[in-house]
Design an enzyme around this catalytic site. Sequence first.
Site, short mmCIF file in Angstrom:
data_model
loop_
_atom_site.label_atom_id
_atom_site.label_comp_id
_atom_site.label_asym_id
_atom_site.label_seq_id
_atom_site.Cartn_x
_atom_site.Cartn_y
_atom_site.Cartn_z
N ARG A 268 0.83 -1.18 -0.03
CA ARG A 268 -0.16 0.01 0.01
C ARG A 268 0.92 1.16 -0.23
O ARG A 268 1.86 1.26 0.79
CB ARG A 268 -0.76 -0.09 1.31
CG ARG A 268 -1.75 -1.20 1.18
CD ARG A 268 -2.90 -1.10 2.36
NE ARG A 268 -3.65 -2.36 2.20
CZ ARG A 268 -4.84 -2.60 2.86
NH1 ARG A 268 -5.03 -1.92 3.91
NH2 ARG A 268 -5.43 -4.08 2.80
N ARG A 283 2.17 0.59 10.40
CA ARG A 283 1.62 0.99 9.01
C ARG A 283 2.98 0.75 7.92
O ARG A 283 3.79 1.77 8.12
CB ARG A 283 1.11 2.33 9.21
CG ARG A 283 0.24 2.96 7.98
CD ARG A 283 -0.41 4.35 8.15
NE ARG A 283 -1.35 4.20 9.02
CZ ARG A 283 -2.83 3.91 8.90
NH1 ARG A 283 -3.02 3.53 7.54
NH2 ARG A 283 -3.43 4.00 9.95
N GLU A 355 -6.91 -1.76 15.02
CA GLU A 355 -7.43 -2.42 14.22
C GLU A 355 -6.37 -3.66 13.63
O GLU A 355 -5.21 -3.24 13.34
CB GLU A 355 -8.08 -1.68 12.76
CG GLU A 355 -8.31 -2.47 11.73
CD GLU A 355 -8.45 -1.87 10.48
OE1 GLU A 355 -8.90 -0.66 10.47
OE2 GLU A 355 -8.66 -2.56 9.29
N SER A 358 -10.48 -6.81 9.30
CA SER A 358 -11.53 -6.17 9.12
C SER A 358 -12.41 -7.03 8.05
O SER A 358 -11.96 -7.72 7.23
CB SER A 358 -11.28 -4.84 8.15
OG SER A 358 -12.55 -4.05 7.89
N ARG A 396 0.70 -6.72 12.31
CA ARG A 396 0.03 -6.23 13.40
C ARG A 396 -0.25 -7.44 14.53
O ARG A 396 -0.04 -7.14 15.69
CB ARG A 396 -1.38 -5.63 13.10
CG ARG A 396 -1.07 -4.23 12.47
CD ARG A 396 -2.42 -3.46 12.19
NE ARG A 396 -2.10 -2.23 11.36
CZ ARG A 396 -3.08 -1.30 10.96
NH1 ARG A 396 -4.20 -1.45 11.52
NH2 ARG A 396 -2.67 -0.55 10.12
#
Length: 430
Positions: A268, A283, A355, A358, A396
Amino acid sequence: MLDAKLFRTDLSSLAAQLMQTRGFELDVALLESLEERRKALQVKTESLQAERNSRSKNIGKAKAQGEDIAPLLAAVNDLGDQLEQAKQELKEVQTELHAIISSIPNLPAAEVPLGKDEEDNQEILRWGEPRQFDFEPRDHVDLGEGLAKGMDFDSGAKLAGARFVVLKGQVAKLHRALTQFMLDLHTEQHGYLETYVPYLVNHETLFGTGQLPKFGEDLFHVQGATEQQIPLSLIPTAEVPVTNLWRDEIADAEQLPLQYCAHTPCFRSEAGSHGRDTRGLIRQHQFDKVELVWLVQPEQSMDVLETLTGHAEAVLQALELPYRKVLLCTGDMGFSAQKTYDLEVWLPSQEKYREISSCSNMGDFQARRMQARFRVKGGKPELMHTLNGSGLAVGRTLVAVLENYQNEDGSVTVPVALRPYLGGLEKLGG
RNA sequence: GGAGAGAUGGCAGAGUCCGGUUGAAUGCACCUGACUUGAAAUCAGGCGUGGGUUUGCGCCCACCGGGGGUUCGAAUCCCUCUCUCUCCGCCA
């Protein structure tokens, strides 16, 4: 993509809904005028084509009977230009309409709470108790660096730049162990078919799941060696290649539901998130994820969303990581989603839930873009529903394990479920 | 990297040389009906997708891997891209 019929029959209420739920402004006047032009031009174009077809047929017949076709040819002469022009105009209008319609987000399910951003998300449950530390807990960066420099951001920066990392030794192995553990759990306990898929995909594939045309800047694009080669992009999630397995396909109804899991890296660009989560592994431009994907019949999809989310929760529970489950509000959901649960894991260093998964039901939104369909025996093809969820984001999860299982001396206890994957090792470092 | 062959409906597979009632033969699968106590077999009929228009019956348009071209007319001719297969070379 929403059903095009909605735009013709119920435009104003659709616009109101999109505004209320998504804060998305639909240009009703523009759409109406485009639709009006589309209709007129399409009728005109098709009738010109019909005219041409019938005259051409007559020419064929006349010729077969040895008649003189010159007058017939003369009569059809002016049709060509008219038709060409009408086609051209129609194409322009349709291109414009398609661009607008393919950039409109999905409509949230009725039970999704209205809201603007994450503040309005609804907590569904908390699982596990955040641990009480009798020392000041370190964050995962300190812990990872302390484990024989097992987490090396300097090297990551040197090799590739900001938001990259190099993992080494026990930390790298823990990362691998987590991946293996998740794959085994989902394939052996939850019935998923393991898949290995391309990490580079073409633009049709990205359109299918909704990344294009609107979110191209979130992706890394790869230029082929030659100009003519088709452009590819690095996948931002395995959802993209796995869901598109059924693009332009028609399944037999009995084949559904289909369950896939895949471990892939995800890439990303994080354009637009400058300054957020700059420290650590939270991130990154590249991270690994085990993804769960379902393709189902429409009436199953809401139940399957619960099942799927449960499978992601099972990973956190097996690792005994405290988390909470959140129902995203309308304004916080992704572009393609109809309903989304986020799972957020407790991070002691931030004293926050963050988070880690998802899970979304996309309804027929992606299936319509992909033309992914199924057929009940003897019936017409119908659009599938698609779902996906992280089970889990590996990086994560690594962060969560390090932080939640840390000891005062900087060592990290290995969660019992992971020990078989680390040759029985009970503790990292120390 | 070199040489060659190919891509047609849910599947298999004609048609492509010589462009014209070919949205496409045939077979399989599927659906309906007949026969049968039931089933199988057999027989008769039906059976692609997307879109437009219509209250409806229907009518119309597009689609033979993608894009472009030639032509009154293209599955069929030309260009181009993608993919698949065979042989040689190279390679993890």
